[in-house]
Design an enzyme around this catalytic site. Structure first.
Site, short mmCIF file in Angstrom:
data_model
loop_
_atom_site.label_atom_id
_atom_site.label_comp_id
_atom_site.label_asym_id
_atom_site.label_seq_id
_atom_site.Cartn_x
_atom_site.Cartn_y
_atom_site.Cartn_z
N GLU A 12 -2.31 9.48 -11.05
CA GLU A 12 -1.78 8.29 -11.70
C GLU A 12 -1.82 8.39 -13.22
OE1 GLU A 12 -4.09 5.01 -10.10
OE2 GLU A 12 -4.65 6.25 -8.38
N HIS A 39 0.29 3.79 -10.32
CA HIS A 39 -0.62 4.16 -9.22
C HIS A 39 0.15 4.97 -8.16
CE1 HIS A 39 -3.78 3.97 -6.31
NE2 HIS A 39 -4.40 2.92 -6.82
N ARG A 54 1.74 -6.36 -9.85
CA ARG A 54 2.10 -5.64 -8.62
C ARG A 54 2.28 -6.57 -7.44
NH1 ARG A 54 -3.02 -3.07 -5.63
NH2 ARG A 54 -4.46 -4.81 -5.87
N ASP A 56 -12.43 9.72 -6.74
CA ASP A 56 -11.94 8.59 -7.52
C ASP A 56 -12.37 8.83 -8.97
OD1 ASP A 56 -11.06 6.22 -8.55
OD2 ASP A 56 -12.19 4.92 -7.18
N GLN A 76 -8.33 -6.97 -8.95
CA GLN A 76 -8.15 -5.52 -8.91
C GLN A 76 -6.73 -5.13 -9.29
OE1 GLN A 76 -10.38 -3.11 -7.94
NE2 GLN A 76 -9.25 -1.42 -7.05
N ARG A 90 0.84 -1.21 0.00
CA ARG A 90 0.00 0.00 0.00
C ARG A 90 0.87 1.26 0.00
NH1 ARG A 90 -4.99 0.93 -1.38
NH2 ARG A 90 -5.76 -0.79 -0.10
#
Length: 323
Positions: free
Chosen positions: A280, A176, A100, A221, A95, A77
């Site tokens: 991003e 991100h 990643r 978002d 997701q 995170r």
């Protein structure tokens, strides 16, 4: 004076190497990049993820949650997770895709890539899907990533994705990036005014941005479309401006979970939303299709500069116009 009387010069400590592979949290291997003037970056091989970027004063410029879980298969995170071959839930995969939370390796024989800076502080990583990955997403590819520190402390990420399969594939992508900010309520984003965006909080409905700049007082978002190659994040309290320059990435996601979502995430502190903002560079609205043998390239360059003032206000125009 005899030879015995001569005073030996004091020993000089050699500067740290520009690139060093070492062990990070929970034994995860990482690469430490250090530029001669003092700026640094850390790249975790798990996820090919930048987890630290510091300026020459040692100030951390990226946000990583104090509750981040550096333990596979959980994604880390914060920092700069790479979303591929799917951004968010824009598809049938998990997701943000799977690269990643896979282990990358250092690429000791990288394909040629021009270096825009004399700095030796860079590393090339490579990821190729395993047999298990091919069961999840049945397309062969090579993902090469270069992470580099410029002589002025700028951080550059260049992704090159090549289709090594016998059939075309299509993907979405994002860096991100989690920026560290002093107080989200004192932050403005310049460069996205009047643009169309998809609001993920309203079922991806399309709207047009109003106002002079983005400010933040609740959860956001949004996927901004057809964005400029340069975006500025102005941190009023720190008198610092982040400048994002991007290439091959037409969209830009802006995200902050705010208080309710922050409390619902196990790997995110309840109040940490106040000190981070994700902006991003991405390619989402129009997915990228690669034919066999074709390569796509997407690049972001991040810099942190002192903010300019004009009539008591932050003036990003010089930053955005490159003055």
């Amino acid at each position: 004076m005899s030879a015995a009387d001569k005073v030996a010069p004091p020993p000089t400590s050699s500067p740290p190497p520009p690139v060093k592979v070492c062990t990070g949290v929970n034994g995860l291997p990482k690469v430490l990049l250090r530029e001669s003037r003092g700026s640094s970056a850390e790249v975790c091989l798990y996820g090919g993820q930048v987890t630290s970027w510091k300026n020459d004063h040692g100030e951390e410029l990226l946000f990583v949650s104090s509750k981040a879980i550096f333990k596979p298969p959980k994604a880390i995170r914060g920092g700069i997770p790479i979303c591929f071959p799917q951004f968010a839930n824009h598809g049938s995969l998990e997701q943000h895709g799977f690269v990643r939370n896979r282990l990358w390796i250092v690429d000791n024989d990288p394909a040629p890539l021009p270096i825009n800076s004399p700095s030796k502080a860079y590393v090339d990583l490579i990821f190729k899907p395993s047999d298990e990955d091919l069961k999840i997403w049945p397309h062969s590819f090579e993902f090469r990533l270069r992470v580099a520190l410029g002589s002025g402390g700028d951080l550059m990420l260049t992704s090159r994705i090549r289709n090594t399969d016998a059939k075309p594939f299509t993907f979405t992508f994002a860096y991100h990036t989690y920026f560290s900010v002093s107080d989200i309520s004192e932050v403005r984003v310049e460069g996205l005014e009047t643009l169309d965006y998809l609001d993920n909080l309203q079922n991806k409905e399309r709207f047009t941005e109003q106002g002079d700049a983005l400010t933040f007082e609740s959860e956001v978002d949004k996927v901004y479309l057809s964005t400029p190659t340069k975006i500025a994040i102005l941190d009023h309290e720190k008198k610092r401006t982040f400048v994002i320059r991007k290439d091959g990435l037409p969209d830009a996601v802006v995200w902050n979970p705010w208080d309710k979502k922050a409390k619902a995430m196990a790997d995110f502190g309840d109040d940490e939303y106040k000190h981070m903002l994700c902006v991003e560079p991405a390619s989402i609205e129009k997915p990228i299709t690669l034919k066999p043998g074709e390569e796509w390239r997407g690049r972001q360059e991040l810099s942190a500069v002192p903010s300019s003032y004009c009539s008591g206000q932050l003036d990003p125009r010089k930053v955005l116009l490159g003055c």
